[in-house]
Motif scaffolding. Structure first.
Motif, short mmCIF file in Angstrom:
data_model
loop_
_atom_site.label_atom_id
_atom_site.label_comp_id
_atom_site.label_asym_id
_atom_site.label_seq_id
_atom_site.Cartn_x
_atom_site.Cartn_y
_atom_site.Cartn_z
N ALA A 398 55.03 46.25 90.00
CA ALA A 398 53.90 45.99 89.08
C ALA A 398 52.96 47.02 89.56
CB ALA A 398 53.59 44.91 88.88
N ARG A 399 52.36 47.59 88.70
CA ARG A 399 50.98 48.51 88.99
C ARG A 399 49.90 47.97 88.07
NH1 ARG A 399 50.51 53.06 85.70
NH2 ARG A 399 52.45 53.47 84.66
N GLY A 400 48.68 48.03 88.43
CA GLY A 400 47.54 47.48 87.70
C GLY A 400 46.39 48.43 87.55
N SER A 401 45.41 48.00 86.78
CA SER A 401 44.22 48.62 86.55
C SER A 401 43.19 47.58 86.13
CB SER A 401 44.28 49.68 85.50
OG SER A 401 44.69 49.36 84.28
N CYS A 402 41.78 47.92 86.22
CA CYS A 402 40.81 47.13 85.75
C CYS A 402 39.99 47.84 84.71
CB CYS A 402 40.04 46.70 86.82
SG CYS A 402 38.55 45.64 86.47
N ASP A 403 39.93 47.10 83.56
CA ASP A 403 39.46 47.52 82.34
C ASP A 403 37.68 47.53 82.43
OD1 ASP A 403 38.65 45.34 81.38
OD2 ASP A 403 40.26 45.37 79.67
N ARG A 404 37.05 48.20 81.21
CA ARG A 404 35.48 48.08 81.29
C ARG A 404 35.09 46.78 81.17
NH1 ARG A 404 33.11 48.37 76.21
NH2 ARG A 404 34.84 48.18 74.48
N PHE A 405 35.86 45.66 80.63
CA PHE A 405 35.50 44.26 80.58
C PHE A 405 35.69 43.37 81.76
CE2 PHE A 405 36.57 45.45 76.18
CZ PHE A 405 35.38 45.50 75.44
N GLY A 406 36.41 44.22 82.78
CA GLY A 406 37.00 43.24 84.00
C GLY A 406 37.93 42.51 83.86
N ASN A 407 38.90 42.88 82.77
CA ASN A 407 40.26 42.30 82.72
C ASN A 407 41.23 43.24 83.61
OD1 ASN A 407 39.68 40.75 80.62
ND2 ASN A 407 39.50 42.39 79.28
N ILE A 408 42.24 42.49 84.06
CA ILE A 408 43.22 43.14 84.98
C ILE A 408 44.38 43.37 83.72
CG2 ILE A 408 44.99 42.96 86.78
CD1 ILE A 408 42.64 41.68 88.25
N LEU A 409 44.95 44.82 83.81
CA LEU A 409 46.01 45.12 82.96
C LEU A 409 47.27 45.35 84.16
CD1 LEU A 409 44.11 47.31 80.54
CD2 LEU A 409 45.02 44.99 80.07
N LEU A 410 48.30 44.79 83.96
CA LEU A 410 49.73 45.07 84.93
C LEU A 410 50.68 45.91 83.88
CD1 LEU A 410 49.71 41.95 86.81
CD2 LEU A 410 48.58 43.94 87.48
N GLU A 411 51.36 46.91 84.68
CA GLU A 411 52.57 47.45 83.95
C GLU A 411 53.51 47.12 84.84
OE1 GLU A 411 52.96 49.44 81.25
OE2 GLU A 411 50.74 49.10 80.73
N VAL A 412 54.41 46.38 84.22
CA VAL A 412 55.63 45.71 84.82
C VAL A 412 56.87 46.69 84.74
CG1 VAL A 412 57.23 43.66 85.02
CG2 VAL A 412 54.62 43.57 84.61
N ALA A 413 57.44 47.02 85.95
CA ALA A 413 58.89 48.03 85.67
C ALA A 413 59.99 47.06 85.41
CB ALA A 413 58.78 48.60 87.09
N PRO A 414 61.01 47.44 84.97
CA PRO A 414 62.05 46.52 84.52
C PRO A 414 62.78 46.19 85.84
CG PRO A 414 62.55 48.81 83.74
CD PRO A 414 61.05 48.90 84.16
#
Length: 414
Positions: A398-414
């Motif tokens: 998985a790779r992630g990022s932090c948005d302007r609200f402080g949420n963490i978004l993960l992109e999960v590889a198959p």
């Protein structure tokens, strides 16, 4: 919790959500489709059927305190019994048995001297002893392999729960974003997503207390219904409109008593429909504009809902109206779009821990505090992100990022 997840998702443009709230004792899953929370008219509370409108939440006994045990057939089981807060998991040092939390600690996903806020340092040695005693020794496994097995069993139970609210209701989980919250949910979000083919995982800023946040962003609402039994081809439009107006007026009066002005009131009209002779109904929306309904839309909407839920329709069979429902809503107390945060400037943490790209693999990963990630920060696993209310596990896939609200978004590889 579902209301909070919907609000956080809406603020970033995610309207199709699977919500997964994993705490210490249970895991609650629900569905939000097109920004609309799925509801049911026939829930169950304490084992008793309750015929009242409620959010459709499916609950299983899988939480951070769920006990790992071996059944009579020699199979590893997790839950539904939980150690709760007292005595708690074995790592609390108060005599608890091996739990999901202990398995995470053994594998290094949790750090002994960085527990959640308000909890004393975790006892790694006691966690290892409990996992060895309760799982590893009876199965003839190493402590680490036994811990991975505990997490696999817990993941499998939560995967099945999500399939209940998606696949069994005609929904493809791959079309949704998984919102992982609760004190333990962010530890399992990526692994559950990978099992189901879900590519996006959202971990809210206030993941551990999202249910409290949901109280602030939930609309004020009142549900009113009335039985109205008639075949659709014999239903007079005037009778339906009269019923809807009466229910809407009741909702309008209830909202007005709570200080909601007419311009902020919203009315959602629906009907319980079934094929004549069936014992169970499906609830479908009714378009209601200018004090008039559009019942001609109902047959097509019912058959679409029936096909989605059961995989077939009975073309030509008469459709029967059973009840009319009106939900009167007012605005939420808080506006989630204004909940911006300013995390501290990003800084690298030098600590290391043991993590897994898959549960059966072991790799070394970093540990970082939640406040180390500023808006726009990007990162890759393996990584544990430690906060006061929840720990986020970012595996190697998985790779992630932090948005302007402080949420963490993960992109999960198959």
């Amino acid at each position: 919790g579902v209301q909070g997840a919907r609000a956080v998702g809406a603020a970033i443009g995610e309207r199709d959500l699977i919500t997964m709230d994993m705490g210490g004792t249970s895991c609650d899953v629900a569905l939000v489709t097109g920004g609309v929370i799925e509801r049911t008219q026939a829930g169950c509370v304490g084992g008793y059927p309750v015929a009242l409108p409620m959010v459709s939440v499916h609950t299983i006994g899988a939480g951070g305190g769920s006990v790992a045990w071996i059944d009579r057939g020699g199979a590893l089981r997790v839950g539904p019994e939980s150690m709760g807060a007292s005595p708690g998991p074995a790592c609390y040092g108060r005599g608890g048995r091996a739990t999901v939390t202990d398995a995470h600690l053994v594998l290094g996903h949790l750090v002994p001297d960085l527990p959640l806020g308000g909890i004393p340092d975790l006892d790694l040695a006691e966690a290892r002893r409990a996992v060895e005693r309760d799982v590893a020794r009876p199965l003839g496994l190493s402590i680490e392999t036994a811990a991975r097995g505990v997490l696999e069993v817990a993941d499998a139970a939560m995967e099945r729960a999500i399939r209940v609210v998606t696949v069994e209701r005609g929904r493809d989980p791959r079309d949704y974003c998984l919102v992982a919250f609760g004190g333990a949910g962010p530890l399992h979000g990526a692994s559950i997503a990978r099992r189901l083919g879900i590519r996006r995982v959202l971990v809210p800023r206030a993941a551990g207390v999202l249910s409290a946040y949901g109280l602030l962003v939930a609309e004020v609402g009142h549900d009113h219904s009335r039985g109205l039994v008639s075949r659709l081809d014999r239903l007079r439009d005037e009778r339906l409109d009269e019923t809807v107006r009466e229910l809407a007026n009741r909702g309008r009066e209830a909202l007005a008593a709570e200080g909601v002005v007419p311009a902020e009131m919203r009315f959602l009209v629906s009907a319980d429909l079934r094929y004549a002779g069936q014992a169970h109904e499906l609830t479908v929306p009714i378009t209601w504009e200018g004090e008039r309904s559009q019942p001609d839309e109902l047959p097509a909407r019912f058959e679409a809902a029936h096909a989605a839920r059961f995989g077939h329709v009975s073309a030509g069979e008469p459709i029967e109206l059973v009840a009319v429902r009106v939900r009167a809503e007012g605005p939420a107390l808080a506006d989630p779009s204004r909940m911006s945060v300013r995390p501290a400037p990003a800084r690298e943490a030098g600590r290391r821990h043991s993590s897994g790209a898959r549960r059966e693999e072991s790799q070394v990963g970093r540990v970082a505090p939640r406040e180390a990630f500023a808006s726009g920060a990007e990162f890759r696993g393996p990584l544990s992100i430690v906060g006061d209310d929840a720990t986020v596990l970012v595996p190697a896939y998985a790779r992630g990022s932090c948005d302007r609200f402080g949420n963490i978004l993960l992109e999960v590889a198959p």
